[in-house]
Design an enzyme around this catalytic site. Structure first.
Site, PDB file in Angstrom:
ATOM      1  N   LYS A 123     -26.700  -3.769  -0.563  1.00 29.72           N
ATOM      2  CA  LYS A 123     -26.445  -2.550   0.204  1.00 29.72           C
ATOM      3  C   LYS A 123     -26.837  -2.804   1.637  1.00 29.72           C
ATOM      4  O   LYS A 123     -27.711  -3.645   1.906  1.00 29.72           O
ATOM      5  CB  LYS A 123     -27.264  -1.376  -0.339  1.00 29.72           C
ATOM      6  CG  LYS A 123     -26.675  -0.024  -0.009  1.00 29.72           C
ATOM      7  CD  LYS A 123     -25.503   0.290  -0.936  1.00 29.72           C
ATOM      8  CE  LYS A 123     -24.863   1.628  -0.623  1.00 29.72           C
ATOM      9  NZ  LYS A 123     -23.893   1.998  -1.659  1.00 29.72           N
TER      10      LYS A 123
HETATM   11  P1  NAD Z   1     -19.259  10.476   3.071  1.00 31.82           P
HETATM   12  O1  NAD Z   1     -20.057  10.199   4.295  1.00 31.82           O
HETATM   13  O2  NAD Z   1     -17.793  10.252   3.096  1.00 31.82           O
HETATM   14  O3  NAD Z   1     -19.506  12.001   2.602  1.00 31.82           O
HETATM   15  C1  NAD Z   1     -20.770  12.540   2.368  1.00 31.82           C
HETATM   16  C2  NAD Z   1     -20.604  14.049   2.182  1.00 31.82           C
HETATM   17  O4  NAD Z   1     -21.862  14.601   1.772  1.00 31.82           O
HETATM   18  C3  NAD Z   1     -20.223  14.770   3.472  1.00 31.82           C
HETATM   19  O5  NAD Z   1     -19.322  15.829   3.148  1.00 31.82           O
HETATM   20  C4  NAD Z   1     -21.545  15.369   3.953  1.00 31.82           C
HETATM   21  O6  NAD Z   1     -21.382  16.505   4.770  1.00 31.82           O
HETATM   22  C5  NAD Z   1     -22.177  15.710   2.615  1.00 31.82           C
HETATM   23  N1  NAD Z   1     -23.624  15.890   2.614  1.00 31.82           N
HETATM   24  C6  NAD Z   1     -24.577  15.116   3.165  1.00 31.82           C
HETATM   25  N2  NAD Z   1     -25.788  15.639   2.921  1.00 31.82           N
HETATM   26  C7  NAD Z   1     -25.587  16.758   2.173  1.00 31.82           C
HETATM   27  C8  NAD Z   1     -26.433  17.733   1.587  1.00 31.82           C
HETATM   28  N3  NAD Z   1     -27.747  17.646   1.711  1.00 31.82           N
HETATM   29  N4  NAD Z   1     -25.861  18.735   0.886  1.00 31.82           N
HETATM   30  C9  NAD Z   1     -24.531  18.825   0.743  1.00 31.82           C
HETATM   31  N5  NAD Z   1     -23.691  17.931   1.252  1.00 31.82           N
HETATM   32  C10 NAD Z   1     -24.212  16.925   1.977  1.00 31.82           C
HETATM   33  O7  NAD Z   1     -19.930   9.630   1.908  1.00 31.82           O
HETATM   34  P2  NAD Z   1     -19.292   9.218   0.503  1.00 31.82           P
HETATM   35  O8  NAD Z   1     -18.695   7.868   0.629  1.00 31.82           O
HETATM   36  O9  NAD Z   1     -18.474  10.358  -0.036  1.00 31.82           O
HETATM   37  O10 NAD Z   1     -20.604   9.022  -0.379  1.00 31.82           O
HETATM   38  C11 NAD Z   1     -21.236  10.123  -1.056  1.00 31.82           C
HETATM   39  C12 NAD Z   1     -22.131   9.558  -2.145  1.00 31.82           C
HETATM   40  O11 NAD Z   1     -21.341   8.795  -3.063  1.00 31.82           O
HETATM   41  C13 NAD Z   1     -23.226   8.593  -1.667  1.00 31.82           C
HETATM   42  O12 NAD Z   1     -24.341   8.733  -2.523  1.00 31.82           O
HETATM   43  C14 NAD Z   1     -22.596   7.225  -1.875  1.00 31.82           C
HETATM   44  O13 NAD Z   1     -23.563   6.196  -1.983  1.00 31.82           O
HETATM   45  C15 NAD Z   1     -21.874   7.481  -3.183  1.00 31.82           C
HETATM   46  N6  NAD Z   1     -20.799   6.544  -3.497  1.00 31.82           N
HETATM   47  C16 NAD Z   1     -19.759   6.373  -2.632  1.00 31.82           C
HETATM   48  C17 NAD Z   1     -18.732   5.506  -2.970  1.00 31.82           C
HETATM   49  C18 NAD Z   1     -17.520   5.323  -2.097  1.00 31.82           C
HETATM   50  O14 NAD Z   1     -16.590   4.627  -2.529  1.00 31.82           O
HETATM   51  N7  NAD Z   1     -17.459   5.911  -0.911  1.00 31.82           N
HETATM   52  C19 NAD Z   1     -18.784   4.790  -4.181  1.00 31.82           C
HETATM   53  C20 NAD Z   1     -19.858   4.993  -5.045  1.00 31.82           C
HETATM   54  C21 NAD Z   1     -20.847   5.892  -4.688  1.00 31.82           C
END
Ligand code: NAD
Length: 433
Positions: A123
């Protein structure tokens, strides 16, 4: 409860400011300890798997558009390589710390092992709020960070992908910077790239597709008809947005959605495509005319069949867990539920589908992208979607059967399967020297 000191945490900024209850490295190590105990391995195996193989912290000086200089700190943690190159996302957030990156790297190792993707876990993170910087500034930060970690990454070493605050443009800049340093184009160094630069069809939506495949299986397992089910989704970014869309397309009534600015609710069901258009224009779900406002905390406690946390770590903890009413939780985010909350939810009969299974769709299609890029041979969208669905459903069944046979929750079963696969690779390779 494990304390920060027990867990051997080292990041002073973090230990000073963040409550133990939302500490991802404490949680990740507690989950590993449970799996090691379940498998009957000794403390040496725990120690080997609790610590990253390699980590680097770099300084990233940025010349801002107005000429001022700012300095950022970035990390890349490679938790394990025993089953193949390290693999994991790159996060841009003001909350990034070394210990958070260590936890996320460990979860990546388990995810890749559980889904039988031939990678270890890694990561990366840069402590920056990307919303405060121009695209040109973010490009300079990305290129400097990539250049600093360049000796450690590559298609056979470590392959970054998007995470919170980064996207396909970030991956394109990383790939270009790495390629320039090597003197030729190296498409396989990152995944989650634009389609025009060797990205895979289906990668953008893969994590959410996977979340919904297992969410529908979990609802079915609980005897809940998807067409009568209700859902709440926390986070409306790359994961939450498409999860809400695909749930709605599957007939589930999405009654609440949130982002970091607030939450909205509509008992009759939110018009997800309309909300997506609204967010594209305004940048937030707040103020959407087709729903009423609610607090982000209330969304987690909404009376729904399905809760999909798809934002950040530690949001379901021992304090709010007793008030969670969802019958099924499917973890789109990494580490949204603390071990203390897990115990409360298990006692209450709530089915928690763990992150290392639920959100693995992203790394599965990242793997497909890497395979395609390395062979310079591209698959159709249908091929990608079909292979993703098969892998997600097979993994769901495998974890479910294992959990039932051991009489343990899904997370313990999934982590044990993953830790066993990684430990077996270690044992068979042997310890060098
Ligand atoms: P992103 O930056 O695209 O979106 C994050 C979202 O969460 C945004 O809408 C933001 O406003 C919201 N957010 C942040 N803090 C918040 C809170 N306290 N309450 C409510 N909403 C909140 O990120 P992402 O890629 O969608 O990742 C989200 C999660 O999924 C992370 O934990 C990431 O590690 C995990 N993840 C992502 C992927 C991927 O392919 N992008 C794959 C596996 C896991």
């Amino acid at each position: 409860m494990t304390t920060l000191t027990d867990a051997g945490l080292t990041d002073p900024a973090l230990t000073a400011s963040v409550p133990v209850v939302s500490h991802p490295l404490v949680d990740a190590r507690a989950q590993l300890r449970e799996a090691v105990d379940l498998l009957g391995y000794d403390d040496g195996v725990y120690a080997m798997l609790a610590s990253p193989r390699r980590e680097v912290t770099v300084s990233i000086p940025l010349r801002r558009d107005d000429g001022a200089i700012e300095l950022f700190v970035g990390h890349r943690v490679q938790h394990n390589f025993s089953r193949g190159p390290a693999k994991g996302g790159l996060r841009y957030s003001p909350d990034v710390t070394l210990d958070e990156v260590r936890a996320l790297a460990m979860w990546m190792t388990w995810k890749c092992a559980l889904l039988d993707v031939p990678y270890g876990g890694a990561k990366g993170g840069v402590c920056i709020d990307p919303r405060q910087y121009s695209a040109a500034e973010l490009e300079r930060v990305t290129r400097r960070y990539t250049s600093e970690i360049s000796p450690l990454i590559g298609p056979e070493r470590d392959i970054p992908a998007p995470d919170i605050g980064t996207d396909e443009q970030t991956m394109a800049w990383m790939m270009d910077t790495f390629s320039v340093s090597r003197g030729h184009t190296v498409l396989g160094v990152t995944t989650g790239k634009p389609i025009s630069l060797g990205g895979s069809l289906g990668r953008t939506t893969a994590t959410s597709r996977g979340v919904v495949h297992v969410a529908l299986a979990a609802l079915h397992d609980r005897g809940i008809d998807a067409s009568r089910a209700t859902a709440a989704v926390q986070g409306f970014g790359k994961v939450g947005r498409y999860a809400a869309r695909f749930l709605a397309e599957a007939g589930v009534r999405v009654v609440a959605v949130s982002d970091q600015y607030g939450a909205v609710t509509n008992d009759r069901g939110i018009d997800v495509p309309a909300l997506e258009s609204y967010v594209d224009t305004t940048g937030s779900v707040v103020g959407f005319a087709g729903a009423a406002e609610m607090s982000g905390a209330a969304l987690l406690e909404a009376d729904v069949d399905l809760l999909v946390p798809a934002a950040v770590e530690g949001v379901i903890h021992e304090e709010n867990a007793p008030r969670i009413r969802a019958r099924v939780i499917v973890e789109g985010a990494n580490g949204p539920t603390t071990p203390e909350a897990d115990a409360v939810l298990e006692a209450a009969g709530c089915l928690v589908v763990p992150d290392i299974l639920a959100n693995a769709g992203g790394v599965i299609v990242s793997y497909f992208e890497w395979v395609q890029a390395n062979q310079a041979y591209w698959w159709s969208a249908d091929e990608v979607e079909a292979r993703l669905a098969t892998r997600m459903r097979d993994a769901w069944t495998r974890v479910n059967v294992h959990a039932a046979s051991l009489g343990v929750p899904l997370r313990r079963a999934a982590t044990a399967l993953a830790v066993e696969a990684v430990a077996q690779a270690h044992f068979q390779r042997g310890l060098y020297p």
